[in-house]
Design a protein around this motif. Sequence first.
Motif, PDB file in Angstrom:
ATOM      1  N   VAL A 134       0.837  -1.201   0.000  1.00  0.00           N
ATOM      2  CA  VAL A 134       0.000   0.000   0.000  1.00  0.00           C
ATOM      3  C   VAL A 134       0.877   1.258   0.000  1.00  0.00           C
ATOM      4  O   VAL A 134       0.606   2.224  -0.725  1.00  0.00           O
ATOM      5  CB  VAL A 134      -0.961  -0.004   1.220  1.00  0.00           C
ATOM      6  N   ALA A 135       1.960   1.229   0.783  1.00  0.00           N
ATOM      7  CA  ALA A 135       2.862   2.389   0.837  1.00  0.00           C
ATOM      8  C   ALA A 135       3.492   2.651  -0.530  1.00  0.00           C
ATOM      9  O   ALA A 135       3.562   3.803  -0.983  1.00  0.00           O
ATOM     10  CB  ALA A 135       3.944   2.159   1.898  1.00  0.00           C
ATOM     11  N   ALA A 184       0.822   3.976  -2.932  1.00  0.00           N
ATOM     12  CA  ALA A 184       0.473   5.359  -2.573  1.00  0.00           C
ATOM     13  C   ALA A 184       1.562   6.325  -3.036  1.00  0.00           C
ATOM     14  O   ALA A 184       1.273   7.397  -3.581  1.00  0.00           O
ATOM     15  CB  ALA A 184       0.260   5.479  -1.073  1.00  0.00           C
ATOM     16  N   GLY A 185       2.830   5.922  -2.833  1.00  0.00           N
ATOM     17  CA  GLY A 185       3.938   6.773  -3.241  1.00  0.00           C
ATOM     18  C   GLY A 185       3.954   7.001  -4.749  1.00  0.00           C
ATOM     19  O   GLY A 185       4.101   8.129  -5.210  1.00  0.00           O
ATOM     20  N   LEU A 186       3.762   5.907  -5.516  1.00  0.00           N
ATOM     21  CA  LEU A 186       3.771   6.031  -6.981  1.00  0.00           C
ATOM     22  C   LEU A 186       2.597   6.876  -7.467  1.00  0.00           C
ATOM     23  O   LEU A 186       2.749   7.742  -8.330  1.00  0.00           O
ATOM     24  CB  LEU A 186       3.732   4.642  -7.621  1.00  0.00           C
ATOM     25  N   ALA A 244       1.056   9.173  -5.824  1.00  0.00           N
ATOM     26  CA  ALA A 244       1.259  10.571  -5.416  1.00  0.00           C
ATOM     27  C   ALA A 244       2.246  11.264  -6.350  1.00  0.00           C
ATOM     28  O   ALA A 244       2.068  12.434  -6.703  1.00  0.00           O
ATOM     29  CB  ALA A 244       1.759  10.626  -3.980  1.00  0.00           C
ATOM     30  N   ILE A 245       3.288  10.526  -6.755  1.00  0.00           N
ATOM     31  CA  ILE A 245       4.271  11.112  -7.688  1.00  0.00           C
ATOM     32  C   ILE A 245       3.599  11.429  -9.012  1.00  0.00           C
ATOM     33  O   ILE A 245       3.749  12.529  -9.557  1.00  0.00           O
ATOM     34  CB  ILE A 245       5.460  10.150  -7.889  1.00  0.00           C
ATOM     35  N   ILE A 255      -1.999  14.094  -2.537  1.00  0.00           N
ATOM     36  CA  ILE A 255      -1.735  13.348  -1.299  1.00  0.00           C
ATOM     37  C   ILE A 255      -3.004  12.642  -0.833  1.00  0.00           C
ATOM     38  O   ILE A 255      -3.014  11.439  -0.555  1.00  0.00           O
ATOM     39  CB  ILE A 255      -1.205  14.295  -0.202  1.00  0.00           C
ATOM     40  N   ALA A 265      -4.211   9.970  -3.633  1.00  0.00           N
ATOM     41  CA  ALA A 265      -3.355   8.779  -3.629  1.00  0.00           C
ATOM     42  C   ALA A 265      -3.560   8.000  -2.340  1.00  0.00           C
ATOM     43  O   ALA A 265      -3.609   6.760  -2.347  1.00  0.00           O
ATOM     44  CB  ALA A 265      -1.887   9.189  -3.782  1.00  0.00           C
ATOM     45  N   GLY A 266      -3.699   8.714  -1.216  1.00  0.00           N
ATOM     46  CA  GLY A 266      -3.900   8.049   0.076  1.00  0.00           C
ATOM     47  C   GLY A 266      -5.194   7.247   0.096  1.00  0.00           C
ATOM     48  O   GLY A 266      -5.228   6.101   0.560  1.00  0.00           O
ATOM     49  N   ALA A 314      -4.940   4.182  -2.522  1.00  0.00           N
ATOM     50  CA  ALA A 314      -4.022   3.123  -2.091  1.00  0.00           C
ATOM     51  C   ALA A 314      -4.552   2.404  -0.854  1.00  0.00           C
ATOM     52  O   ALA A 314      -4.399   1.179  -0.732  1.00  0.00           O
ATOM     53  CB  ALA A 314      -2.638   3.703  -1.813  1.00  0.00           C
TER      54      ALA A 314
END
Lengths: 101, 242
Positions: free
Chosen positions: B197-198, B201-203, B205-206, B218, B221-222, B225
């Motif tokens: 999930v992290a 979420a990171g991908l 958000a980018i 943010i 994506a949060g 994810a």
Amino acid sequence: MGTALRIAGMALATFFTRYAMIALVGREPPVLFRRWLRYVPVALLAALIAPAALSSPAGAGVHGRWLALGVGALLAWRTKQVLPSLVSGLVTFWALSIFGI
Amino acid sequence: MVAAEIPQQAQRGTLADFRRGLIATAPLVPGVVMFGLLYGVMARQVGLSPWEALAMSLIVHAGSAQFTALGMWASAGTWAIVLTTLAINLRHLLMGASIAPYLLGLRQRWRALLALWMADESYAVSITAYRQGTGSAAYFLGANVGIYLAWPTSGLMGALVGMALPDPTRYGLDLVFPLAFLGLLMAFIEDRKTAAVAVVAGLLAIAGSQMLSGQWHILIAGLLASLGGIALEEVERAWGRR
């Protein structure tokens, strides 16, 4: 004024989440909701960090900064705590800056 | 929760219980103070005055939400910050639900006050006491007050320290933010699903930060994810059934 409004909004949002279930007297939230909540903080934090990590630091001590973040990430991963990550990262940066890296 | 564990009437407690609650938070105070100092230094970095930093700690009183808000402060609008605060604090719904049965029979205004002050640390101490049969409203109040004394004062101190440093980047203090968040993030990665999930979420958000203005990427994506986490659980269950 903008700052006051933001802080007030944050305070209301926080109070809502703390009081809602207490006001409803011990009613359990739905199971699916509980399962979802397990993933909310980790997803939000990752979404916050990832784009910021890509925008690379500039100026003096750039390499030291990347190394410091790397060391901090390693300790964060091993210890799952904030302070070891913070202290190791900052100490790495300071140690390297003595040598002008 | 087993029905027999739920008390019929809330324990109000005594002044001695209040004191026990207050003392029970003492081992947690150094951690709160360190976090508060960090928060104050960061608040200065994003341009809050020490008094604004103090006001936020006094009336919001939610460490991880305040940190997250500071991370978005310069580029996000008011709504993005308030909604992200709401999302970060959703865990309090679960905390509230678990402690609510013990507060039955208290006046509504006392329940509201206890909820207003319920920090992660004071909740942890109080629910433990309730489960062991030594909890009471006075104990809960004492624990809340203990944390409430430590958090805003340390935040103000941090902001004043941050103000005394003319060029924080020279000391690497701009690293405080990403380093602190790395630690926070890793603490939530418990297994392969939370790790996945992290990463997702990171991908997201980018990708989102390239397409959306402000800091909405943010929140979006949060949300996506974290819903993906449930999808992963379902996939895992279906896989196990085959």
